[in-house]
Motif scaffolding. Structure first.
Motif, PDB file in Angstrom:
ATOM      1  N   UNK A   2       0.831  -1.196   0.000  1.00  0.00           N
ATOM      2  CA  UNK A   2       0.000   0.000   0.000  1.00  0.00           C
ATOM      3  C   UNK A   2       0.874   1.257   0.000  1.00  0.00           C
ATOM      4  N   UNK A   3       0.492   2.261  -0.815  1.00  0.00           N
ATOM      5  CA  UNK A   3       1.263   3.505  -0.894  1.00  0.00           C
ATOM      6  C   UNK A   3       1.305   4.260   0.419  1.00  0.00           C
ATOM      7  N   UNK A   4       0.211   4.205   1.162  1.00  0.00           N
ATOM      8  CA  UNK A   4       0.181   4.883   2.462  1.00  0.00           C
ATOM      9  C   UNK A   4       1.129   4.244   3.458  1.00  0.00           C
ATOM     10  N   UNK A   5       1.266   2.923   3.369  1.00  0.00           N
ATOM     11  CA  UNK A   5       2.173   2.213   4.265  1.00  0.00           C
ATOM     12  C   UNK A   5       3.627   2.580   3.966  1.00  0.00           C
ATOM     13  N   UNK A   6       3.947   2.712   2.693  1.00  0.00           N
ATOM     14  CA  UNK A   6       5.312   3.085   2.304  1.00  0.00           C
ATOM     15  C   UNK A   6       5.635   4.482   2.817  1.00  0.00           C
ATOM     16  N   UNK A   7       4.697   5.414   2.682  1.00  0.00           N
ATOM     17  CA  UNK A   7       4.919   6.776   3.177  1.00  0.00           C
ATOM     18  C   UNK A   7       5.079   6.789   4.693  1.00  0.00           C
ATOM     19  N   UNK A   8       4.274   5.990   5.378  1.00  0.00           N
ATOM     20  CA  UNK A   8       4.374   5.926   6.840  1.00  0.00           C
ATOM     21  C   UNK A   8       5.716   5.355   7.272  1.00  0.00           C
ATOM     22  N   UNK A   9       6.143   4.283   6.618  1.00  0.00           N
ATOM     23  CA  UNK A   9       7.439   3.693   6.968  1.00  0.00           C
ATOM     24  C   UNK A   9       8.595   4.632   6.646  1.00  0.00           C
ATOM     25  N   UNK A  11       8.422   7.902   6.636  1.00  0.00           N
ATOM     26  CA  UNK A  11       8.362   8.966   7.641  1.00  0.00           C
ATOM     27  C   UNK A  11       8.984   8.494   8.954  1.00  0.00           C
ATOM     28  N   UNK A  12       8.623   7.289   9.389  1.00  0.00           N
ATOM     29  CA  UNK A  12       9.158   6.776  10.650  1.00  0.00           C
ATOM     30  C   UNK A  12      10.663   6.558  10.579  1.00  0.00           C
ATOM     31  N   UNK A  13      11.152   6.069   9.445  1.00  0.00           N
ATOM     32  CA  UNK A  13      12.592   5.887   9.283  1.00  0.00           C
ATOM     33  C   UNK A  13      13.322   7.222   9.334  1.00  0.00           C
ATOM     34  N   UNK A  14      12.828   8.198   8.578  1.00  0.00           N
ATOM     35  CA  UNK A  14      13.481   9.513   8.569  1.00  0.00           C
ATOM     36  C   UNK A  14      13.387  10.191   9.933  1.00  0.00           C
ATOM     37  N   UNK A  15      12.273  10.003  10.628  1.00  0.00           N
ATOM     38  CA  UNK A  15      12.137  10.588  11.962  1.00  0.00           C
ATOM     39  C   UNK A  15      13.158   9.980  12.919  1.00  0.00           C
ATOM     40  N   UNK A  16      13.355   8.671  12.838  1.00  0.00           N
ATOM     41  CA  UNK A  16      14.351   8.024  13.699  1.00  0.00           C
ATOM     42  C   UNK A  16      15.761   8.480  13.404  1.00  0.00           C
ATOM     43  N   UNK A  44      17.604  15.263   7.104  1.00  0.00           N
ATOM     44  CA  UNK A  44      16.504  14.426   7.592  1.00  0.00           C
ATOM     45  C   UNK A  44      15.208  15.199   7.697  1.00  0.00           C
ATOM     46  N   UNK A  45      15.296  16.429   8.162  1.00  0.00           N
ATOM     47  CA  UNK A  45      14.101  17.277   8.234  1.00  0.00           C
ATOM     48  C   UNK A  45      13.581  17.574   6.830  1.00  0.00           C
ATOM     49  N   UNK A  46      14.494  17.790   5.885  1.00  0.00           N
ATOM     50  CA  UNK A  46      14.068  18.003   4.498  1.00  0.00           C
ATOM     51  C   UNK A  46      13.369  16.757   3.960  1.00  0.00           C
ATOM     52  N   UNK A  47      13.876  15.591   4.299  1.00  0.00           N
ATOM     53  CA  UNK A  47      13.225  14.358   3.896  1.00  0.00           C
ATOM     54  C   UNK A  47      11.848  14.201   4.522  1.00  0.00           C
ATOM     55  N   UNK A  48      11.710  14.619   5.770  1.00  0.00           N
ATOM     56  CA  UNK A  48      10.396  14.586   6.423  1.00  0.00           C
ATOM     57  C   UNK A  48       9.417  15.510   5.711  1.00  0.00           C
TER      58      UNK A  48
END
Length: 64
Positions: A2-9, A11-16, A44-48
């Protein structure tokens, strides 16, 4: 997948990564290492921002 799952993962990776780099800026004693980790934090913030579909803010953050 799912595209939403990829975006969530993403986001979580970049946040970490961003939080770990920011903690490294605070706790490193070597100034060069802190400066490198600060640039990782900015990217990382730019990636977020990219995951939130705010491309202009990501570009401005990357220029900083």
């Amino acid at each position: 997948m799912n595209g939403g799952l990829v975006h969530t993962l993403a986001f979580l990776f970049l946040a970490g990564v961003t939080l770990a780099a920011a903690a490294g800026v605070v706790f490193k004693r070597n100034l060069v290492h802190s400066a490198f980790l600060l640039s990782v934090t900015f990217l990382g913030v730019a990636g977020l921002y990219m995951t939130l579909e705010a491309e202009f803010l990501a570009a401005v953050q990357a220029l900083v």
